[in-house]
Design a protein around this motif. Structure first.
Motif, PDB file in Angstrom:
ATOM      1  N   ALA A  48       0.820  -1.224  -0.001  1.00  0.00           N
ATOM      2  CA  ALA A  48       0.132  -0.073   0.045  1.00  0.00           C
ATOM      3  C   ALA A  48       0.830   1.040  -0.078  1.00  0.00           C
ATOM      4  O   ALA A  48       1.799   1.256   0.732  1.00  0.00           O
ATOM      5  CB  ALA A  48      -0.896  -0.123   1.315  1.00  0.00           C
ATOM      6  N   TRP A  49       0.597   2.366  -0.829  1.00  0.00           N
ATOM      7  CA  TRP A  49       1.120   3.612  -1.013  1.00  0.00           C
ATOM      8  C   TRP A  49       0.401   4.445  -0.511  1.00  0.00           C
ATOM      9  O   TRP A  49      -0.694   4.740  -0.791  1.00  0.00           O
ATOM     10  CB  TRP A  49       1.780   3.325  -2.465  1.00  0.00           C
ATOM     11  N   GLU A  50       1.102   5.972  -0.350  1.00  0.00           N
ATOM     12  CA  GLU A  50       0.403   7.120  -0.127  1.00  0.00           C
ATOM     13  C   GLU A  50       0.077   7.745  -1.501  1.00  0.00           C
ATOM     14  O   GLU A  50       0.593   7.604  -2.501  1.00  0.00           O
ATOM     15  CB  GLU A  50       1.341   8.097   0.455  1.00  0.00           C
ATOM     16  N   TRP A  51      -1.337   8.089  -1.633  1.00  0.00           N
ATOM     17  CA  TRP A  51      -2.200   8.769  -2.543  1.00  0.00           C
ATOM     18  C   TRP A  51      -1.468  10.146  -2.849  1.00  0.00           C
ATOM     19  O   TRP A  51      -1.327  10.824  -1.744  1.00  0.00           O
ATOM     20  CB  TRP A  51      -3.350   8.815  -2.432  1.00  0.00           C
ATOM     21  N   THR A  52      -0.959  10.567  -3.798  1.00  0.00           N
ATOM     22  CA  THR A  52      -0.544  12.033  -4.198  1.00  0.00           C
ATOM     23  C   THR A  52      -1.082  12.663  -5.465  1.00  0.00           C
ATOM     24  O   THR A  52      -0.642  13.600  -5.915  1.00  0.00           O
ATOM     25  CB  THR A  52       1.139  11.840  -4.498  1.00  0.00           C
ATOM     26  N   GLY A  53      -2.116  12.232  -5.640  1.00  0.00           N
ATOM     27  CA  GLY A  53      -3.103  12.854  -6.647  1.00  0.00           C
ATOM     28  C   GLY A  53      -3.458  11.981  -7.998  1.00  0.00           C
ATOM     29  O   GLY A  53      -4.137  12.472  -8.820  1.00  0.00           O
ATOM     30  N   GLU A  54      -2.504  11.103  -8.214  1.00  0.00           N
ATOM     31  CA  GLU A  54      -2.594  10.495  -9.565  1.00  0.00           C
ATOM     32  C   GLU A  54      -2.125   8.785  -9.186  1.00  0.00           C
ATOM     33  O   GLU A  54      -1.209   8.448  -8.413  1.00  0.00           O
ATOM     34  CB  GLU A  54      -1.933  11.025 -10.714  1.00  0.00           C
ATOM     35  N   LEU A  55      -2.514   7.980 -10.053  1.00  0.00           N
ATOM     36  CA  LEU A  55      -2.206   6.623 -10.093  1.00  0.00           C
ATOM     37  C   LEU A  55      -0.680   6.372 -10.902  1.00  0.00           C
ATOM     38  O   LEU A  55      -0.619   7.060 -11.727  1.00  0.00           O
ATOM     39  CB  LEU A  55      -3.184   5.562 -10.674  1.00  0.00           C
ATOM     40  N   SER A  93       1.007  -1.730  -9.820  1.00  0.00           N
ATOM     41  CA  SER A  93       1.568  -0.659  -9.814  1.00  0.00           C
ATOM     42  C   SER A  93       3.342  -0.711  -9.776  1.00  0.00           C
ATOM     43  O   SER A  93       3.602  -1.619  -9.486  1.00  0.00           O
ATOM     44  CB  SER A  93       1.299   0.098  -8.401  1.00  0.00           C
ATOM     45  N   ASN A 133       8.359   0.058  -3.606  1.00  0.00           N
ATOM     46  CA  ASN A 133       7.797  -0.391  -2.437  1.00  0.00           C
ATOM     47  C   ASN A 133       8.787  -1.037  -1.798  1.00  0.00           C
ATOM     48  O   ASN A 133       8.285  -2.082  -1.044  1.00  0.00           O
ATOM     49  CB  ASN A 133       6.358  -0.842  -2.607  1.00  0.00           C
TER      50      ASN A 133
END
Length: 463
Positions: A421-428, A442, A446
């Motif tokens: 799981a990763w931090e959402w920064t506005g785009e995939l 993705s 990671n």
């Protein structure tokens, strides 16, 4: 405070007959003693029928000798010191140097003879929980046998008529002796090695204690308010992991000798309950689960195929049972402003730390003074940071390429790219492409290096 000398010498002081000598034990099987709290490798039998031995978490199996066609074991009931975790030792009663005592293993149809020597300051017995045997071997003091006085050795002898998973514990001054840690596992393997075979077979007992911070002895009169919830008298982060190779058939046997039930939950898998202390569960009676409730005084065994590599949490799902040294009278301070009172307290106690105003997670990350012989309530570190766990918690570690007899901790799991799981920064992120040209998830980095936890220095334990 009870000193180690006074505690360990209590039996000798009470009864001169407890002074042990080679002469008094002449002719008995050896009574090996285990001082280490590490998981010992499984011991394959050198005599008698073959079986696939179990692995006792943070424990070991008791060796036997053959006397004709009888398997002979020697248990010694005695005061012990059990390291519950690094930095915390409990003064308990157990068998052969440890609590729980060693696992006893035999094969269905074996004749077993178990010598029980009493080095406690009071009488005792052993009840063979769940087993089919003659009434006079059942171990209930006063009812089925005279109790074993300090300094004496009694003999239990019976046939192992039914395979399965069982327990042993005293049935004399049971409240005190079980509260002090006297218990162990008894595994009877099927006579037919092709019946219910597994590659890895783990056993552990659930036990609970009330040990005040800074002290060593459990409160034996406690009925409900325990603060140490243990797996084989160990607490996280020092409960050994269960280690399996990808594709292994795995059995996990769990016994409960606490005073409450425990819903044992394992992440990453579903499984089937295949055995209770009443016997094997017929295939048509099994059902899939991800949690299994272990009643008081009962055992459950579940099985699964280890097809999902990873580090999978395994724990009691009662949240307070994954904590250590928990103070149950602490008020809830969430939302409270403690800054003013904290300044006043620090004026007289500079090490004071106000905690709990935003939850309890900071207790796992901040270093605070603790009494001697105490472990933090929430502790343990993984490759991504603090686990904020304790008590009845461990990890099922499944890895590719493990040798059949390899039970060493393989370290942290290396997650494939795109699977954390990763931090959402506005785009995939763009999808990674597998060698066959298909999308594989993705491409976001990671690896553990991308999620480094803070550097707290070598040997940090979460204190």
């Amino acid at each position: 405070m009870v000193s180690r000398r006074n505690f360990l010498g209590a039996g000798v002081a009470l009864a001169g007959a407890t002074a042990w000598s080679r002469t008094s034990a002449m002719g008995l099987p050896e009574a090996p003693v285990m001082e280490s709290a590490a998981t010992q490798p499984p011991v394959h039998p050198s005599e008698g029928p073959h079986y696939n031995p179990v692995v006792t978490l943070n424990g070991w199996s008791l060796p036997f000798r053959m006397n004709g066609n009888v398997k002979e074991f020697h248990l010694v009931a005695e005061p012990v010191e059990r390291e519950m975790a690094e930095g915390m030792t409990a003064y308990l009663w157990g068998y052969n140097g440890q609590s729980p005592g060693p696992t006893i293993e035999c094969v269905e149809g074996d004749r077993v003879r178990i010598f029980v020597s009493n080095k406690l300051p009071e009488h005792t017995t052993i009840h063979w929980h769940g087993m089919i045997l003659p009434c006079g071997m059942d171990g209930v003091g006063g009812l089925t046998q005279p109790t074993i006085p300090p300094g004496k050795t009694f003999v239990y002898e019976f046939d192992a008529v039914k395979s399965g998973t069982f327990m042993y514990h005293p049935h004399a001054d049971e409240m005190v002796q079980m509260a002090m840690g006297m218990m162990g596992f008894f595994v009877i393997h099927p006579k037919d090695p092709d019946f219910m075979p597994v590659d890895r077979d783990f056993v552990f007992l659930l036990s609970s204690y009330d040990i005040e911070p800074g002290s060593y002895l459990p409160k034996v009169m406690e009925m409900t308010d325990f603060n140490m919830w243990t797996i084989n008298s160990r607490i996280f982060p020092d409960v050994a992991p269960l280690v399996a190779g990808t594709g292994d058939r795995v059995r996990v046997r769990v016994g409960n000798l606490t005073m409450t039930n425990h819903p044992i939950h394992m992440h990453g898998y579903d499984f089937e309950v295949t055995c209770t202390d009443g016997g094997w569960v017929r295939p048509e009676a099994r059902w899939p689960e991800v949690s299994i409730d272990i009643p008081v005084g009962a055992m459950r065994a579940y099985e699964f195929d280890a097809v999902h590599p990873g580090d999978w949490a395994l724990h009691c799902h009662k949240s307070h049972h994954t904590m250590n040294a928990m103070g149950h009278d602490v008020p809830t301070f969430i939302g409270a402003d403690k800054s003013a009172v904290a300044r006043k307290i620090k004026a007289v106690q500079p090490d004071y730390m106000p905690m709990g105003t935003k939850g309890m997670a900071d207790m796992a990350e901040m270093s605070m003074p603790l009494p001697d012989n105490t472990i933090p309530m929430m502790t343990g570190w993984g490759q991504f940071g603090s686990l904020e766990m304790g008590g009845m918690f461990t990890v099922m570690k499944v890895r590719d390429g493990l040798e059949a007899g390899d039970y060493e901790d393989p370290g942290d799991y290396e997650h494939p790219p795109g699977t954390v799981a990763w931090e959402w920064t506005g785009e995939l992120p763009e999808a990674a492409t597998a060698p066959d040209g298909s999308a594989s998830g993705s491409s976001l980095p990671n690896t553990p290096a991308a999620h480094q936890m803070p550097d707290h220095g070598a040997g940090h334990s979460g204190h």
